[in-house]
Write an enzyme that holds these catalytic residues in place. Structure first.
Site, PDB file in Angstrom:
ATOM      1  N   LYS A   1       0.952  -1.017  -0.362  1.00  0.00           N
ATOM      2  CA  LYS A   1       0.188  -0.127  -0.196  1.00  0.00           C
ATOM      3  C   LYS A   1       0.683   0.814   0.170  1.00  0.00           C
ATOM      4  O   LYS A   1       1.199   2.201  -0.398  1.00  0.00           O
ATOM      5  CB  LYS A   1      -0.867   0.399   1.645  1.00  0.00           C
ATOM      6  CG  LYS A   1      -2.252  -0.942   1.091  1.00  0.00           C
ATOM      7  CD  LYS A   1      -2.824  -1.080   2.403  1.00  0.00           C
ATOM      8  CE  LYS A   1      -3.669  -2.018   2.518  1.00  0.00           C
ATOM      9  NZ  LYS A   1      -4.179  -3.164   3.585  1.00  0.00           N
TER      10      LYS A   1
ATOM     11  N   GLN B   1      -4.285  -1.584   9.410  1.00  0.00           N
ATOM     12  CA  GLN B   1      -4.611  -2.470   9.101  1.00  0.00           C
ATOM     13  C   GLN B   1      -6.182  -3.672   9.956  1.00  0.00           C
ATOM     14  O   GLN B   1      -4.849  -3.291  10.771  1.00  0.00           O
ATOM     15  CB  GLN B   1      -3.172  -3.044   8.679  1.00  0.00           C
ATOM     16  CG  GLN B   1      -3.341  -4.348   8.236  1.00  0.00           C
ATOM     17  CD  GLN B   1      -3.786  -4.475   6.823  1.00  0.00           C
ATOM     18  OE1 GLN B   1      -3.539  -3.593   5.920  1.00  0.00           O
ATOM     19  NE2 GLN B   1      -4.374  -5.455   5.932  1.00  0.00           N
TER      20      GLN B   1
ATOM     21  N   ASP C   1     -11.200   2.974   3.977  1.00  0.00           N
ATOM     22  CA  ASP C   1     -11.352   1.619   3.710  1.00  0.00           C
ATOM     23  C   ASP C   1     -13.231   1.373   4.031  1.00  0.00           C
ATOM     24  O   ASP C   1     -13.867   0.573   3.473  1.00  0.00           O
ATOM     25  CB  ASP C   1     -11.416   0.720   4.953  1.00  0.00           C
ATOM     26  CG  ASP C   1     -10.388   0.101   5.008  1.00  0.00           C
ATOM     27  OD1 ASP C   1      -9.654  -0.018   3.997  1.00  0.00           O
ATOM     28  OD2 ASP C   1      -9.484  -0.159   5.855  1.00  0.00           O
TER      29      ASP C   1
HETATM   30  N1  GUN Z   1      -7.113  -6.571   6.259  1.00  0.00           N
HETATM   31  C1  GUN Z   1      -7.434  -7.597   5.004  1.00  0.00           C
HETATM   32  N2  GUN Z   1      -8.257  -6.650   3.920  1.00  0.00           N
HETATM   33  C2  GUN Z   1      -8.091  -5.654   4.654  1.00  0.00           C
HETATM   34  C3  GUN Z   1      -8.720  -4.347   4.193  1.00  0.00           C
HETATM   35  O1  GUN Z   1      -9.371  -4.144   3.124  1.00  0.00           O
HETATM   36  N3  GUN Z   1      -8.869  -3.093   5.044  1.00  0.00           N
HETATM   37  C4  GUN Z   1      -7.914  -3.278   6.136  1.00  0.00           C
HETATM   38  N4  GUN Z   1      -8.164  -1.930   6.933  1.00  0.00           N
HETATM   39  N5  GUN Z   1      -7.685  -4.757   6.521  1.00  0.00           N
HETATM   40  C5  GUN Z   1      -7.377  -5.219   5.834  1.00  0.00           C
END
Ligand code: GUN
Length: 296
Positions: A54, A98, A121
């Site tokens: 990311k 995350q 998100d």
């Molecule tokens: N962990 C796995 N997928 C995601 C996601 O799309 N967003 C976040 N914040 N954590 C994750």
């Protein structure tokens, strides 16, 4: 194979290109650089890989990346204090914590402490409610990526029968809301659904998001249907570690009209949509026009 392959890798590259163009315009015309803050608590190996990816892609499209890595035993109060600081930082337009978080932290409490307009998100309860009522919201990245690919392939989705397999808050439920928003007739199927094969056989669009390797065989797929496979499952086959989806690709591709592969389908779209959401959040924060085609 008779199905058209929906190339998520190429589509994601196109989305990143559009994001980069918009970022360049924001810088040039307004002196604004969108910023994304990613918070990682602990050392979950898969999460570390995602967070690194990311950060790298955020910088590649010209945005600022702020990474906050906290110890696994970080207290809830300390995490909430960091989120409060990011909520009030004008250089930060998007915040992502995350998941999963270590067990001692309350995920709902933490997610709902993010300012909704920075919740890239789309997990905050306000964004869930806005999406569910058809109002402007931040939309979860994976379902947004699926919607973009479906719209690109079909143009209008109006009147189509869509079945979403899986009812998670991250994919299944928001995916169903988005398809409903595009005037599909939507069924959400799950582990207790009766006659799942028959339910899936009625669908013009199948979105599989259950996390069970190859659980959807080709003979469940209606001739010509579009299959979006959200699953990313690591299995051992012929002594090798391989990635497979929730759909049995080989047999489904014989019946589907179009299908996403795993890897190279939905996966790459998730981070591309995170970048798109960050630009959208930045534009909204500054009362500027939103990028076209990058929102729901
Ligand atoms: N962990 C796995 N997928 C995601 C996601 O799309 N967003 C976040 N914040 N954590 C994750």
């Amino acid at each position: 194979m008779t199905a058209t392959l929906i190339d998520g890798k190429a589509f994601a590259a196109k989305v990143r290109g559009q994001v980069a163009e918009h970022v360049a315009r924001l810088k040039q015309d307004h002196g604004i650089t969108p910023g994304l803050a990613v918070v990682l608590v602990g050392e979950d190996p898969a999460s570390q890989v995602y967070v690194r990816s990311k950060g790298k892609q955020t910088v590649e499209v010209g945005m600022n990346s702020f990474e906050h890595k906290l110890e696994a035993d970080t207290s809830e109060a300390d995490l909430l204090a960091l989120i409060d600081q990011l909520n009030n930082d004008p250089a930060v337009h998007g915040i992502l914590v995350q998941l999963p978080l270590p067990k001692h932290l309350d995920e709902d409490l933490v997610i709902n402490s993010i300012a909704p307009e920075k919740d890239v998100d789309g997990f905050h309860i306000s964004n869930v409610g806005l999406l569910g009522t058809g109002q402007k919201s931040m939309v979860p990245c994976t379902p947004l990526g699926c919607l973009m690919m479906l719209r690109d392939h079909h143009g209008s989705l109006s009147g189509m029968d869509a079945v979403v397999i899986g009812r998670s808050n991250i994919v299944g439920k928001p995916m169903a809301q988005l398809l409903l928003g595009d005037s599909c007739t939507v069924t959400i199927a799950h582990s207790r659904t009766k006659d799942l094969p028959d339910v899936v056989r009625r669908a013009d669009i199948v979105v599989a998001a259950v996390g069970r390797p190859e659980m959807v065989p080709g003979d469940w797929i209606k001739e010509g249907a579009t299959v979006i496979d959200v699953g990313i499952n690591r299995i051992e086959r012929d002594g090798k570690n391989v990635l497979v989806g929730d759909v049995d690709f080989a047999s489904a591709a014989e019946r589907a009209g179009a299908i996403t592969p795993v890897p190279g389908g939905v996966g790459p779209m998730t981070i591309a949509c995170l970048l798109a959401n960050t630009v959208t959040a930045c534009c909204r924060a500054n009362n500027l026009a939103e990028p076209e085609g990058l929102t729901a």
